[in-house]
Design a protein around this motif. Structure first.
Motif, PDB file in Angstrom:
ATOM      1  N   ALA A 233       0.829  -1.212   0.000  1.00 51.91           N
ATOM      2  CA  ALA A 233       0.000   0.000   0.000  1.00 51.91           C
ATOM      3  C   ALA A 233       0.858   1.255   0.000  1.00 51.91           C
ATOM      4  CB  ALA A 233      -0.929  -0.006   1.217  1.00 51.91           C
ATOM      5  N   MET A 234       1.911   1.258   0.800  1.00 53.41           N
ATOM      6  CA  MET A 234       2.763   2.451   0.871  1.00 53.41           C
ATOM      7  C   MET A 234       3.522   2.665  -0.430  1.00 53.41           C
ATOM      8  SD  MET A 234       1.996   3.720   3.694  1.00 53.41           S
ATOM      9  CE  MET A 234       1.229   3.226   5.233  1.00 53.41           C
ATOM     10  N   MET A 235       3.973   1.574  -1.064  1.00 58.09           N
ATOM     11  CA  MET A 235       4.688   1.709  -2.326  1.00 58.09           C
ATOM     12  C   MET A 235       3.769   2.139  -3.461  1.00 58.09           C
ATOM     13  SD  MET A 235       7.961   1.294  -2.093  1.00 58.09           S
ATOM     14  CE  MET A 235       8.385   1.037  -3.804  1.00 58.09           C
ATOM     15  N   SER A 236       2.457   2.041  -3.257  1.00 60.65           N
ATOM     16  CA  SER A 236       1.524   2.490  -4.284  1.00 60.65           C
ATOM     17  C   SER A 236       1.299   3.995  -4.226  1.00 60.65           C
ATOM     18  CB  SER A 236       0.176   1.766  -4.135  1.00 60.65           C
ATOM     19  OG  SER A 236      -0.530   2.227  -2.995  1.00 60.65           O
ATOM     20  N   ILE A 237       1.791   4.649  -3.175  1.00 58.38           N
ATOM     21  CA  ILE A 237       1.700   6.107  -3.083  1.00 58.38           C
ATOM     22  C   ILE A 237       2.726   6.719  -4.038  1.00 58.38           C
ATOM     23  CG2 ILE A 237       1.937   8.114  -1.571  1.00 58.38           C
ATOM     24  CD1 ILE A 237       1.255   6.287   0.784  1.00 58.38           C
ATOM     25  N   ASN A 238       2.305   7.727  -4.774  1.00 61.15           N
ATOM     26  CA  ASN A 238       3.208   8.386  -5.726  1.00 61.15           C
ATOM     27  C   ASN A 238       4.496   8.827  -5.045  1.00 61.15           C
ATOM     28  OD1 ASN A 238       0.282   8.880  -6.269  1.00 61.15           O
ATOM     29  ND2 ASN A 238       1.076   9.473  -8.255  1.00 61.15           N
ATOM     30  N   ALA A 239       5.628   8.564  -5.682  1.00 55.46           N
ATOM     31  CA  ALA A 239       6.956   9.036  -5.294  1.00 55.46           C
ATOM     32  C   ALA A 239       7.584   8.264  -4.143  1.00 55.46           C
ATOM     33  CB  ALA A 239       6.947  10.533  -4.958  1.00 55.46           C
ATOM     34  N   VAL A 240       6.894   7.299  -3.549  1.00 57.44           N
ATOM     35  CA  VAL A 240       7.505   6.493  -2.489  1.00 57.44           C
ATOM     36  C   VAL A 240       8.474   5.490  -3.125  1.00 57.44           C
ATOM     37  CG1 VAL A 240       7.100   4.749  -0.706  1.00 57.44           C
ATOM     38  CG2 VAL A 240       5.623   6.754  -0.841  1.00 57.44           C
ATOM     39  N   LYS A 241       9.720   5.488  -2.663  1.00 59.96           N
ATOM     40  CA  LYS A 241      10.750   4.608  -3.222  1.00 59.96           C
ATOM     41  C   LYS A 241      11.324   3.638  -2.204  1.00 59.96           C
ATOM     42  CE  LYS A 241      11.809   4.831  -6.899  1.00 59.96           C
ATOM     43  NZ  LYS A 241      11.182   4.194  -8.094  1.00 59.96           N
ATOM     44  N   GLY A 242      10.899   3.737  -0.955  1.00 60.73           N
ATOM     45  CA  GLY A 242      11.390   2.811   0.050  1.00 60.73           C
ATOM     46  C   GLY A 242      10.459   2.757   1.241  1.00 60.73           C
ATOM     47  N   VAL A 243      10.287   1.557   1.813  1.00 58.34           N
ATOM     48  CA  VAL A 243       9.412   1.363   2.973  1.00 58.34           C
ATOM     49  C   VAL A 243      10.143   0.511   4.007  1.00 58.34           C
ATOM     50  CG1 VAL A 243       7.229   0.406   3.820  1.00 58.34           C
ATOM     51  CG2 VAL A 243       7.306   1.529   1.584  1.00 58.34           C
ATOM     52  N   GLU A 244      10.062   0.908   5.262  1.00 60.92           N
ATOM     53  CA  GLU A 244      10.632   0.155   6.364  1.00 60.92           C
ATOM     54  C   GLU A 244       9.544  -0.161   7.386  1.00 60.92           C
ATOM     55  OE1 GLU A 244      15.135   1.466   7.130  1.00 60.92           O
ATOM     56  OE2 GLU A 244      13.704   3.049   7.569  1.00 60.92           O
ATOM     57  N   ILE A 245       9.552  -1.370   7.921  1.00 57.51           N
ATOM     58  CA  ILE A 245       8.671  -1.745   9.023  1.00 57.51           C
ATOM     59  C   ILE A 245       9.551  -1.946  10.246  1.00 57.51           C
ATOM     60  CG2 ILE A 245       6.886  -3.334   9.830  1.00 57.51           C
ATOM     61  CD1 ILE A 245       6.098  -2.037   7.220  1.00 57.51           C
ATOM     62  N   GLY A 246       9.247  -1.258  11.330  1.00 59.38           N
ATOM     63  CA  GLY A 246      10.043  -1.387  12.544  1.00 59.38           C
ATOM     64  C   GLY A 246      11.472  -0.924  12.331  1.00 59.38           C
ATOM     65  N   ALA A 247      12.444  -1.764  12.697  1.00 57.94           N
ATOM     66  CA  ALA A 247      13.849  -1.397  12.545  1.00 57.94           C
ATOM     67  C   ALA A 247      14.246  -1.239  11.087  1.00 57.94           C
ATOM     68  CB  ALA A 247      14.737  -2.449  13.211  1.00 57.94           C
ATOM     69  N   GLY A 248      13.516  -1.892  10.181  1.00 54.65           N
ATOM     70  CA  GLY A 248      13.785  -1.740   8.761  1.00 54.65           C
ATOM     71  C   GLY A 248      15.213  -2.104   8.393  1.00 54.65           C
ATOM     72  N   PHE A 249      15.861  -1.234   7.598  1.00 53.22           N
ATOM     73  CA  PHE A 249      17.222  -1.510   7.159  1.00 53.22           C
ATOM     74  C   PHE A 249      18.218  -1.420   8.308  1.00 53.22           C
ATOM     75  CE2 PHE A 249      15.160  -0.485   3.132  1.00 53.22           C
ATOM     76  CZ  PHE A 249      15.644  -1.507   2.330  1.00 53.22           C
ATOM     77  N   GLY A 250      17.787  -0.851   9.425  1.00 52.90           N
ATOM     78  CA  GLY A 250      18.652  -0.807  10.595  1.00 52.90           C
ATOM     79  C   GLY A 250      18.958  -2.178  11.153  1.00 52.90           C
ATOM     80  N   CYS A 251      18.131  -3.183  10.814  1.00 53.59           N
ATOM     81  CA  CYS A 251      18.358  -4.532  11.340  1.00 53.59           C
ATOM     82  C   CYS A 251      19.596  -5.182  10.732  1.00 53.59           C
ATOM     83  CB  CYS A 251      17.132  -5.401  11.125  1.00 53.59           C
ATOM     84  SG  CYS A 251      16.849  -5.881   9.409  1.00 53.59           S
ATOM     85  N   ILE A 252      20.113  -4.601   9.660  1.00 53.90           N
ATOM     86  CA  ILE A 252      21.309  -5.163   9.026  1.00 53.90           C
ATOM     87  C   ILE A 252      22.473  -5.194  10.003  1.00 53.90           C
ATOM     88  CG2 ILE A 252      23.030  -4.813   7.195  1.00 53.90           C
ATOM     89  CD1 ILE A 252      20.772  -3.508   5.538  1.00 53.90           C
ATOM     90  N   THR A 253      22.618  -4.175  10.791  1.00 48.86           N
ATOM     91  CA  THR A 253      23.751  -4.077  11.710  1.00 48.86           C
ATOM     92  C   THR A 253      23.415  -4.556  13.117  1.00 48.86           C
ATOM     93  OG1 THR A 253      23.179  -1.761  12.217  1.00 48.86           O
ATOM     94  CG2 THR A 253      24.732  -2.148  10.412  1.00 48.86           C
ATOM     95  N   GLN A 254      22.162  -4.949  13.348  1.00 47.33           N
ATOM     96  CA  GLN A 254      21.791  -5.445  14.664  1.00 47.33           C
ATOM     97  C   GLN A 254      22.187  -6.913  14.827  1.00 47.33           C
ATOM     98  OE1 GLN A 254      17.552  -4.637  14.716  1.00 47.33           O
ATOM     99  NE2 GLN A 254      17.841  -2.827  16.000  1.00 47.33           N
ATOM    100  N   LYS A 255      22.484  -7.288  16.056  1.00 49.69           N
ATOM    101  CA  LYS A 255      22.670  -8.691  16.393  1.00 49.69           C
ATOM    102  C   LYS A 255      21.307  -9.301  16.727  1.00 49.69           C
ATOM    103  CE  LYS A 255      27.246  -8.688  16.336  1.00 49.69           C
ATOM    104  NZ  LYS A 255      27.479  -7.296  15.933  1.00 49.69           N
ATOM    105  N   GLY A 256      21.210 -10.629  16.634  1.00 48.61           N
ATOM    106  CA  GLY A 256      19.962 -11.279  16.980  1.00 48.61           C
ATOM    107  C   GLY A 256      19.558 -11.016  18.414  1.00 48.61           C
ATOM    108  N   SER A 257      20.542 -10.893  19.288  1.00 51.14           N
ATOM    109  CA  SER A 257      20.268 -10.617  20.692  1.00 51.14           C
ATOM    110  C   SER A 257      19.705  -9.218  20.907  1.00 51.14           C
ATOM    111  CB  SER A 257      21.557 -10.773  21.510  1.00 51.14           C
ATOM    112  OG  SER A 257      22.583  -9.938  20.979  1.00 51.14           O
TER     113      SER A 257
END
Length: 368
Positions: A233-257
């Motif tokens: 739904a969010m990507m269907s909004i005009n001009a939206v090029k990225g969507v994050e839920i919660g930590a989003g791309f920040g989870c890349i550097t997070q540990k599982g703990s």
């Protein structure tokens, strides 16, 4: 042109063009008995409409919504709700110089190749003006969700161009034209946008939208995940090029703990999941962030081609938002509300009789 509908049980079918006589939508599947009138929808439309400050397009549209069907004696009947918004301030002549040329960053080129024809007047179906009917439909969803569950859907700006907006409070959002949740940055945003507008250029933006009070259990595994439908739904909004839920791309550097939200009898210790686990709501706040690209229609000359395959220089005239993200907050709120009401109805259809005997509900309610 197919694929103009959103939803499974609460279905919104959008119609119209930016410079046509009117735009609107049909809402099918709204539960009966919901008190509803035009005023319930107009408040959010007024937040989205153009001409509200010097920092957005000066197209003067009242965006007055008309309810054509589906409401009788002040309540919804369960029949399709027809919503109409008449266009009143089109200036199609402003687009006369791009009839045969393609604007960089716009959908002109792809529309022409897909359909063999395109409406060059303000972008036709690709115009952000087509979000107005979705805001009206979203207001219906917001009201039903609030009455049934006490759910509150709200959004704010997190960044405009280079200017970051630290969160201060939700109360600040309605006090400035930027939907900024921080009063201390408003002067900086004013100066930034004034300079941007004078330069003839545009900028992108960051947005946050949140839903509080969502019960546990909405959504499905695999293909109807709650977060997947939110992202769609969010990507269907005009001009939206990225969507994050919660930590989003920040989870890349997070540990599982760190990323996994620990639970106790007092609830969740964090919300890196953004309120969704395995595609199903946890009862915590739904947290969504999105990136919005710079407005493609700018006054600065840009290199492009025309239908004959010849090189051209495109200059865009007319009235455009130097940052389309400024008016996107009520749109994002509406789209989140539309996904939530759809999942509420799907959950009721399949799992209304489910009862879980558990000594702890970490957050929210486990029952419908």
């Amino acid at each position: 042109m197919s694929n103009s509908s959103l939803g499974h049980l609460f279905v919104v079918s959008n119609f119209g063009e930016s410079h046509g006589p009117a735009i609107g939508c049909v809402v099918d599947g709204c539960p009966p008995g919901l008190p509803l009138c035009e005023a319930d929808l107009q408040a959010d439309l007024d937040r989205r409409k153009p001409g509200t400050s010097r920092h957005v397009t000066q197209r003067q549209e009242g965006d007055q919504v008309e309810i054509l069907s589906g409401v009788f004696e002040g309540v919804t009947t369960g029949a399709p709700i027809g919503l109409l918004i008449r266009n009143q301030d089109q200036r199609s002549k402003d687009y006369g110089n791009i009839v045969d040329s393609f604007r960089p960053g716009h959908a002109d080129y792809t529309y022409w190749h897909k359909y063999g024809i395109r409406d060059h007047r303000g972008g036709g179906r690709s115009s952000a003006r087509m979000t107005a009917p979705m805001v009206a439909a979203g207001a219906i969803a917001k009201k039903w969700l609030a009455m049934q569950f006490g759910i509150v859907v709200r959004g704010c700006m997190t960044q405009i161009g280079d200017v970051e907006i630290p969160f201060q409070s939700w109360e600040e959002v309605a006090k400035n034209p930027f939907f900024a949740p921080n009063a201390t940055v408003v002067d900086s945003l004013e100066s930034y946008m004034d300079a941007l507008r004078k330069s003839g250029d545009s900028c992108g933006a960051g947005l946050r939208v949140q839903a509080t009070g969502v019960p546990v259990g909405w959504g499905s595994p695999l293909y109807d995940k709650l977060d997947a439908d939110i992202a769609h739904a969010m990507m269907s909004i005009n001009a939206v090029k990225g969507v994050e839920i919660g930590a989003g791309f920040g989870c890349i550097t997070q540990k599982g703990s760190e990323h996994g939200d620990e639970m106790s009898l007092d609830g969740f210790g964090s919300n890196h999941a953004g309120g969704v686990l395995g595609g199903i709501s946890t009862g915590q706040d739904i947290e969504v962030r999105m990136a919005i690209k710079p407005t493609s229609s700018i006054r600065l000359p840009r290199n492009s081609i025309n239908k004959a395959g010849e090189p051209v220089v495109v200059e865009t005239f007319g009235r455009h938002d130097p940052c389309v993200g400024i008016r996107a907050t009520p749109i994002a709120e509406a789209m989140l509300a539309l996904v939530l009401i759809d999942h509420a109805l799907m959950h009721r259809a399949q799992c209304a009789d489910v009862r879980v005997d558990t000594p702890v509900v970490p957050a929210g309610r486990s029952d419908y």
